[in-house]
Design a protein around this motif. Structure first.
Motif, PDB file in Angstrom:
ATOM      1  N   ARG A  73       0.991  -0.947   0.167  1.00 55.66           N
ATOM      2  CA  ARG A  73       0.060  -0.048  -0.033  1.00 55.66           C
ATOM      3  C   ARG A  73       0.808   1.434   0.098  1.00 55.66           C
ATOM      4  O   ARG A  73       0.481   2.236  -0.516  1.00 55.66           O
ATOM      5  CB  ARG A  73      -0.997   0.046   1.029  1.00 55.66           C
ATOM      6  N   ALA A  74       2.127   1.120   0.737  1.00 55.86           N
ATOM      7  CA  ALA A  74       2.887   2.488   0.699  1.00 55.86           C
ATOM      8  C   ALA A  74       3.318   2.744  -0.698  1.00 55.86           C
ATOM      9  O   ALA A  74       3.598   3.827  -0.923  1.00 55.86           O
ATOM     10  CB  ALA A  74       4.019   2.091   1.631  1.00 55.86           C
ATOM     11  N   GLN A  75       3.664   1.599  -1.310  1.00 57.19           N
ATOM     12  CA  GLN A  75       4.231   1.857  -2.800  1.00 57.19           C
ATOM     13  C   GLN A  75       3.166   2.445  -3.734  1.00 57.19           C
ATOM     14  O   GLN A  75       3.519   3.190  -4.486  1.00 57.19           O
ATOM     15  CB  GLN A  75       4.793   0.426  -3.116  1.00 57.19           C
ATOM     16  N   TYR A  76       2.065   1.839  -3.370  1.00 58.65           N
ATOM     17  CA  TYR A  76       0.756   2.277  -4.376  1.00 58.65           C
ATOM     18  C   TYR A  76       0.548   3.783  -4.089  1.00 58.65           C
ATOM     19  O   TYR A  76       0.403   4.848  -4.803  1.00 58.65           O
ATOM     20  CB  TYR A  76      -0.355   1.341  -4.190  1.00 58.65           C
ATOM     21  N   ARG A  77       0.706   4.034  -2.598  1.00 58.60           N
ATOM     22  CA  ARG A  77       0.235   5.416  -2.466  1.00 58.60           C
ATOM     23  C   ARG A  77       1.070   6.688  -2.585  1.00 58.60           C
ATOM     24  O   ARG A  77       1.046   7.605  -2.814  1.00 58.60           O
ATOM     25  CB  ARG A  77       0.487   5.159  -0.801  1.00 58.60           C
ATOM     26  N   GLU A  78       2.423   6.094  -3.017  1.00 55.29           N
ATOM     27  CA  GLU A  78       3.440   7.196  -3.599  1.00 55.29           C
ATOM     28  C   GLU A  78       3.108   7.593  -4.722  1.00 55.29           C
ATOM     29  O   GLU A  78       3.281   8.824  -4.991  1.00 55.29           O
ATOM     30  CB  GLU A  78       4.771   6.180  -3.773  1.00 55.29           C
ATOM     31  N   ILE A  79       2.490   6.687  -5.678  1.00 58.42           N
ATOM     32  CA  ILE A  79       1.873   7.128  -6.786  1.00 58.42           C
ATOM     33  C   ILE A  79       0.718   8.111  -6.799  1.00 58.42           C
ATOM     34  O   ILE A  79       0.510   9.007  -7.342  1.00 58.42           O
ATOM     35  CB  ILE A  79       1.856   5.926  -7.694  1.00 58.42           C
ATOM     36  N   LEU A  80      -0.102   7.518  -5.892  1.00 64.28           N
ATOM     37  CA  LEU A  80      -1.533   8.079  -5.828  1.00 64.28           C
ATOM     38  C   LEU A  80      -1.377   9.512  -5.299  1.00 64.28           C
ATOM     39  O   LEU A  80      -1.980  10.441  -5.498  1.00 64.28           O
ATOM     40  CB  LEU A  80      -2.322   7.340  -4.650  1.00 64.28           C
ATOM     41  N   ASP A  81      -0.370   9.792  -4.307  1.00 63.04           N
ATOM     42  CA  ASP A  81      -0.272  11.061  -4.059  1.00 63.04           C
ATOM     43  C   ASP A  81       0.555  12.150  -4.860  1.00 63.04           C
ATOM     44  O   ASP A  81       0.725  13.287  -4.490  1.00 63.04           O
ATOM     45  CB  ASP A  81       0.714  10.980  -2.649  1.00 63.04           C
ATOM     46  N   GLU A  82       1.127  11.744  -5.989  1.00 61.97           N
ATOM     47  CA  GLU A  82       1.844  12.417  -6.914  1.00 61.97           C
ATOM     48  C   GLU A  82       1.117  13.278  -7.270  1.00 61.97           C
ATOM     49  O   GLU A  82      -0.506  12.776  -7.580  1.00 61.97           O
ATOM     50  CB  GLU A  82       2.612  11.602  -7.934  1.00 61.97           C
ATOM     51  N   PRO A  83       1.098  14.706  -7.785  1.00 59.64           N
ATOM     52  CA  PRO A  83       0.399  15.558  -8.781  1.00 59.64           C
ATOM     53  C   PRO A  83       0.038  14.787  -9.892  1.00 59.64           C
ATOM     54  O   PRO A  83       0.866  14.045 -10.346  1.00 59.64           O
ATOM     55  CB  PRO A  83       1.126  16.840  -8.825  1.00 59.64           C
TER      56      PRO A  83
END
Lengths: 187, 99
Positions: B43-53
């Motif tokens: 989830r952390a790895q996925y979240r990194e991309i979700l949080d990108e503009p």
């Protein structure tokens, strides 16, 4: 056809998760965004086929997945196997200090079979139910469950995680990675 | 079964420890804590991309799609980044919402 603001908003709102899923499919950031763009264009021109009130995210993920495998079929001559090619690309990324654990995790994830990685990401990260993931992948619910279980078992092996210890790739795994990487580079 | 969340379900909650036809079992030596950490990393790895503009190319794309629709001219549609292959499975029939 006029696209309703509601549908448009749903489409826009799905872009971040589509990008994240695309990266997990192909392992390449630029290619992932190309896939998302292609999926959005397809979705836009087929919005009349989408029934409002049904699951837009699952519909978009299905389109994205189809775009990816369609591209993969076309590129098969260049890229012999999706698993090895993905691992080869990710291994080229530099490890960065405090992100080492996450880098190990990424590398291990890249070494999973594509169908297992996809199932794991859909259920474990994208927040889909097993039923939705099965619909997206066009397979049975039991197949998705089996793939998810195999994926996490394999990840545990690759990361050689034991209770209380940090992630770390063991020497044999490092050797396997090196051989996958060199195979990827030699193509 | 675990509860699906917007961030993905907790992988340790719906573990299969016994062989069920058609399902792979997770071995006994893979502890729940390991599955918790795998789930968290995933989830952390996925979240990194979700949080990108969201990159500008996507707002540009949607603007061009809007304009193409208003002008009703198909040649205003952006060039696809990839070659089209409208195979039989290119457009799935939408599934009924499961959630």
């Amino acid at each position: 056809m006029s696209v309703s603001p509601c549908l448009r908003d749903e489409l826009v709102g799905a872009i971040p998760s589509l990008r994240a899923f695309a990266v997990s499919l192909c392992g390449d950031r630029t290619f992932a965004d190309d896939l998302v763009q292609e999926a959005l264009v397809k979705a836009w021109s087929n919005l009349d086929k989408f029934r409002e009130g049904t699951n837009m995210r699952a519909w978009l993920f299905t389109i994205l997945r189809n775009v990816f495998y369609s591209e993969h079929r076309k590129r098969r001559r260049e890229v012999e196997d999706v698993d090895g090619a993905f691992a080869g690309r990710l291994i080229g990324l530099p490890a960065q200090g405090s992100h080492m654990d996450m880098q190990d995790f990424r590398t291990a994830l890249a070494m999973l079979q594509a169908d297992q990685r996809e199932a794991l990401v859909l259920v474990g990260a994208s927040g889909f139910s097993y039923e939705e993931a099965a619909a997206i992948c066009g397979c049975k619910v039991g197949t998705v469950k089996s793939r998810v279980n195999r994926a996490r078992t394999r990840l545990s092996e690759l990361l050689s995680v034991q209770s209380g210890n940090d992630y770390g790739l063991e020497a044999p795994i490092q050797a396997a990675l090196a051989s996958v990487a060199s195979a990827g580079l030699s193509r | 079964m675990g509860t699906p969340t917007a961030r993905g379900r907790d992988l340790e909650q719906d573990i299969t420890r016994e062989e069920v036809p058609g399902e792979a079992a997770v071995p006994e030596n893979v502890g729940d804590d390991v599955l918790v950490r795998i789930g968290a990393s995933l989830r952390a790895q996925y979240r990194e991309i979700l949080d990108e503009p969201v990159p500008e190319r996507f707002s540009d794309l949607l603007q061009r799609l809007d304009e193409a629709e208003q002008n009703d001219v198909t040649d205003a549609l952006p060039e696809p980044p990839l070659e089209h292959d409208d195979g039989p499975d290119a457009f799935p029939e939408p599934e009924e919402a499961c959630s």
